[in-house]
Design a protein around this motif. Sequence first.
Motif, PDB file in Angstrom:
ATOM      1  N   LYS A 112       0.836  -1.199   0.000  1.00 27.75           N
ATOM      2  CA  LYS A 112       0.000   0.000   0.000  1.00 27.75           C
ATOM      3  C   LYS A 112       0.875   1.255   0.000  1.00 27.75           C
ATOM      4  O   LYS A 112       0.602   2.223  -0.718  1.00 27.75           O
ATOM      5  N   ASP A 113       1.950   1.226   0.801  1.00 27.34           N
ATOM      6  CA  ASP A 113       2.878   2.362   0.829  1.00 27.34           C
ATOM      7  C   ASP A 113       3.553   2.555  -0.528  1.00 27.34           C
ATOM      8  O   ASP A 113       3.719   3.689  -1.000  1.00 27.34           O
ATOM      9  N   LEU A 114       3.942   1.463  -1.154  1.00 30.13           N
ATOM     10  CA  LEU A 114       4.556   1.551  -2.478  1.00 30.13           C
ATOM     11  C   LEU A 114       3.575   2.094  -3.507  1.00 30.13           C
ATOM     12  O   LEU A 114       3.942   2.928  -4.347  1.00 30.13           O
ATOM     13  N   ALA A 115       2.326   1.640  -3.448  1.00 25.20           N
ATOM     14  CA  ALA A 115       1.320   2.091  -4.408  1.00 25.20           C
ATOM     15  C   ALA A 115       1.064   3.588  -4.262  1.00 25.20           C
ATOM     16  O   ALA A 115       0.953   4.324  -5.261  1.00 25.20           O
ATOM     17  N   GLU A 116       0.979   4.069  -3.026  1.00 25.02           N
ATOM     18  CA  GLU A 116       0.781   5.502  -2.798  1.00 25.02           C
ATOM     19  C   GLU A 116       1.984   6.299  -3.295  1.00 25.02           C
ATOM     20  O   GLU A 116       1.839   7.378  -3.871  1.00 25.02           O
ATOM     21  N   TYR A 117       3.167   5.771  -3.063  1.00 27.61           N
ATOM     22  CA  TYR A 117       4.398   6.419  -3.528  1.00 27.61           C
ATOM     23  C   TYR A 117       4.415   6.488  -5.057  1.00 27.61           C
ATOM     24  O   TYR A 117       4.752   7.523  -5.646  1.00 27.61           O
ATOM     25  N   ILE A 118       4.044   5.386  -5.705  1.00 23.28           N
ATOM     26  CA  ILE A 118       4.013   5.330  -7.169  1.00 23.28           C
ATOM     27  C   ILE A 118       3.063   6.384  -7.734  1.00 23.28           C
ATOM     28  O   ILE A 118       3.398   7.109  -8.670  1.00 23.28           O
ATOM     29  N   LEU A 119       1.884   6.488  -7.159  1.00 26.53           N
ATOM     30  CA  LEU A 119       0.902   7.465  -7.638  1.00 26.53           C
ATOM     31  C   LEU A 119       1.381   8.898  -7.411  1.00 26.53           C
ATOM     32  O   LEU A 119       1.196   9.777  -8.256  1.00 26.53           O
ATOM     33  N   GLN A 120       2.000   9.139  -6.261  1.00 27.67           N
ATOM     34  CA  GLN A 120       2.522  10.469  -5.963  1.00 27.67           C
ATOM     35  C   GLN A 120       3.600  10.866  -6.967  1.00 27.67           C
ATOM     36  O   GLN A 120       3.593  11.991  -7.498  1.00 27.67           O
ATOM     37  N   LYS A 121       4.522   9.958  -7.236  1.00 26.57           N
ATOM     38  CA  LYS A 121       5.605  10.267  -8.173  1.00 26.57           C
ATOM     39  C   LYS A 121       5.096  10.377  -9.609  1.00 26.57           C
ATOM     40  O   LYS A 121       5.624  11.169 -10.398  1.00 26.57           O
ATOM     41  N   ALA A 122       4.082   9.592  -9.956  1.00 22.80           N
ATOM     42  CA  ALA A 122       3.522   9.667 -11.309  1.00 22.80           C
ATOM     43  C   ALA A 122       2.936  11.050 -11.574  1.00 22.80           C
ATOM     44  O   ALA A 122       3.032  11.575 -12.691  1.00 22.80           O
ATOM     45  N   ARG A 123       2.336  11.654 -10.545  1.00 26.19           N
ATOM     46  CA  ARG A 123       1.764  12.991 -10.715  1.00 26.19           C
ATOM     47  C   ARG A 123       2.824  14.057 -10.954  1.00 26.19           C
ATOM     48  O   ARG A 123       2.540  15.118 -11.513  1.00 26.19           O
ATOM     49  N   SER A 124       4.065  13.769 -10.563  1.00 27.84           N
ATOM     50  CA  SER A 124       5.137  14.751 -10.712  1.00 27.84           C
ATOM     51  C   SER A 124       5.906  14.600 -12.021  1.00 27.84           C
ATOM     52  O   SER A 124       6.793  15.400 -12.311  1.00 27.84           O
ATOM     53  N   SER A 125       5.570  13.582 -12.828  1.00 26.91           N
ATOM     54  CA  SER A 125       6.305  13.312 -14.056  1.00 26.91           C
ATOM     55  C   SER A 125       5.351  13.341 -15.249  1.00 26.91           C
ATOM     56  O   SER A 125       4.395  12.563 -15.295  1.00 26.91           O
ATOM     57  N   PRO A 126       5.583  14.217 -16.229  1.00 28.86           N
ATOM     58  CA  PRO A 126       4.690  14.285 -17.387  1.00 28.86           C
ATOM     59  C   PRO A 126       4.526  12.950 -18.105  1.00 28.86           C
ATOM     60  O   PRO A 126       3.427  12.610 -18.553  1.00 28.86           O
ATOM     61  N   GLY A 127       5.590  12.180 -18.193  1.00 28.62           N
ATOM     62  CA  GLY A 127       5.519  10.902 -18.891  1.00 28.62           C
ATOM     63  C   GLY A 127       4.701   9.855 -18.177  1.00 28.62           C
ATOM     64  O   GLY A 127       4.310   8.842 -18.770  1.00 28.62           O
ATOM     65  N   LEU A 174       4.039   3.765 -20.889  1.00 27.48           N
ATOM     66  CA  LEU A 174       4.363   4.996 -20.178  1.00 27.48           C
ATOM     67  C   LEU A 174       5.743   4.840 -19.553  1.00 27.48           C
ATOM     68  O   LEU A 174       6.124   3.746 -19.147  1.00 27.48           O
ATOM     69  N   SER A 175       6.467   5.931 -19.463  1.00 27.49           N
ATOM     70  CA  SER A 175       7.732   5.902 -18.736  1.00 27.49           C
ATOM     71  C   SER A 175       8.102   7.322 -18.338  1.00 27.49           C
ATOM     72  O   SER A 175       7.693   8.294 -18.973  1.00 27.49           O
ATOM     73  N   GLY A 176       8.860   7.428 -17.278  1.00 27.99           N
ATOM     74  CA  GLY A 176       9.285   8.747 -16.824  1.00 27.99           C
ATOM     75  C   GLY A 176      10.134   8.644 -15.574  1.00 27.99           C
ATOM     76  O   GLY A 176      10.196   7.602 -14.921  1.00 27.99           O
ATOM     77  N   SER A 177      10.806   9.730 -15.256  1.00 31.39           N
ATOM     78  CA  SER A 177      11.663   9.797 -14.072  1.00 31.39           C
ATOM     79  C   SER A 177      11.118  10.829 -13.096  1.00 31.39           C
ATOM     80  O   SER A 177      10.312  11.687 -13.464  1.00 31.39           O
ATOM     81  N   TYR A 178      11.572  10.750 -11.867  1.00 35.43           N
ATOM     82  CA  TYR A 178      11.059  11.628 -10.814  1.00 35.43           C
ATOM     83  C   TYR A 178      12.130  11.860  -9.758  1.00 35.43           C
ATOM     84  O   TYR A 178      13.062  11.065  -9.611  1.00 35.43           O
ATOM     85  N   GLU A 179      11.994  12.969  -9.056  1.00 35.37           N
ATOM     86  CA  GLU A 179      12.914  13.287  -7.961  1.00 35.37           C
ATOM     87  C   GLU A 179      12.538  12.465  -6.729  1.00 35.37           C
ATOM     88  O   GLU A 179      11.366  12.201  -6.466  1.00 35.37           O
ATOM     89  N   TYR A 180      13.544  12.085  -5.968  1.00 32.96           N
ATOM     90  CA  TYR A 180      13.292  11.360  -4.730  1.00 32.96           C
ATOM     91  C   TYR A 180      12.696  12.291  -3.673  1.00 32.96           C
ATOM     92  O   TYR A 180      13.012  13.487  -3.629  1.00 32.96           O
ATOM     93  N   THR A 181      11.862  11.741  -2.825  1.00 36.93           N
ATOM     94  CA  THR A 181      11.281  12.517  -1.730  1.00 36.93           C
ATOM     95  C   THR A 181      12.373  13.033  -0.809  1.00 36.93           C
ATOM     96  O   THR A 181      12.334  14.185  -0.351  1.00 36.93           O
ATOM     97  N   ASN A 182      13.348  12.202  -0.519  1.00 42.40           N
ATOM     98  CA  ASN A 182      14.464  12.577   0.351  1.00 42.40           C
ATOM     99  C   ASN A 182      15.655  13.088  -0.451  1.00 42.40           C
ATOM    100  O   ASN A 182      16.803  12.951  -0.017  1.00 42.40           O
TER     101      ASN A 182
END
Length: 291
Positions: free
Chosen positions: A114-129, A236-244
């Motif tokens: 569940k934590d991974l899924a929430e993280y994935i969705l959060q990072k997906a919103r930050s990446s146009p791809g 779909l593919s894309g990169s994102y900045e780490y939270t930390n």
Amino acid sequence: MVKKRNRDPEVLNEAPPAQADGNDSGSDEDVDMVNVEFEWFNFKPDIDFHGLKSLLRQLLDVDHQLFDLSALADLILSQPTIGSTVKVDGEETDAYAFLSVLNIQKHGENKVVKDLAEYILQKARSSPGLSSLSNVLGAPNTQVGLILAERLINVPSEISPPMYSMLVDEVEAAVEDKEPYEFTHYLIISKSYREIASTLDQEDAPRTKKNKAAKTGKETFYFHPEDEVLQKHALLSGSYEYTNDEGDGMADSKRAFQDLGIKAQGTMILIEGGKFEGAVKAIGEYLSPPQ
């Protein structure tokens, strides 16, 4: 070609040997090649926990602190015939590499998933791809296989084709056995990097170096060469900045002996289930050692 593995966790077919560099410095003539025989094994909970946890920490980089890696390792180890470890000195040693796939929907109530899924969705919103990834994950009857794979830094990329090929066979066998691995999509979490100009000596740098520095930071490079192949088959593919994320300044500490620093980032690649086997075949064509 790698033969289909027996699903009995105690019996595996032989995998081909690979080579590792003994010394990366010097000219081509000075490089010493060390023959290393890599062995592929099913996961063994009583052996692989600590090595797997360490590789998961490396895979998730600075964001590993956001997850219960012990729980994630236990979940991977709970499905021993899906995925592989790669070792050198026999089954009783720590893994040099691993690859596994988890069913996000089946394990949706597991806290670490569940934590991974929430993280994935959060990072997906930050990446146009990756902006439409949430639509895919939330679609009815979607079954997403989350692929986690990592290896020690000096392990050659040639180990990747057998690992992915065996995963295709293992998933096929699991589906035949009515197990929940009939995926509509595969989502690979990996990591990449951008080159960042050093901030240490910019005032004294020649104009040519300043011009070069101004052009850095836009191109994405992959730590795992197979990710470049997978990306070409992606929906779909894309990169994102780490939270930390520790900022561009940390790139200077990773310069080693080059002019530019390395800025690590997370990467996600989503592949439709029907195209995954073709992507795996392409990995083999790209990375398999010459016969």
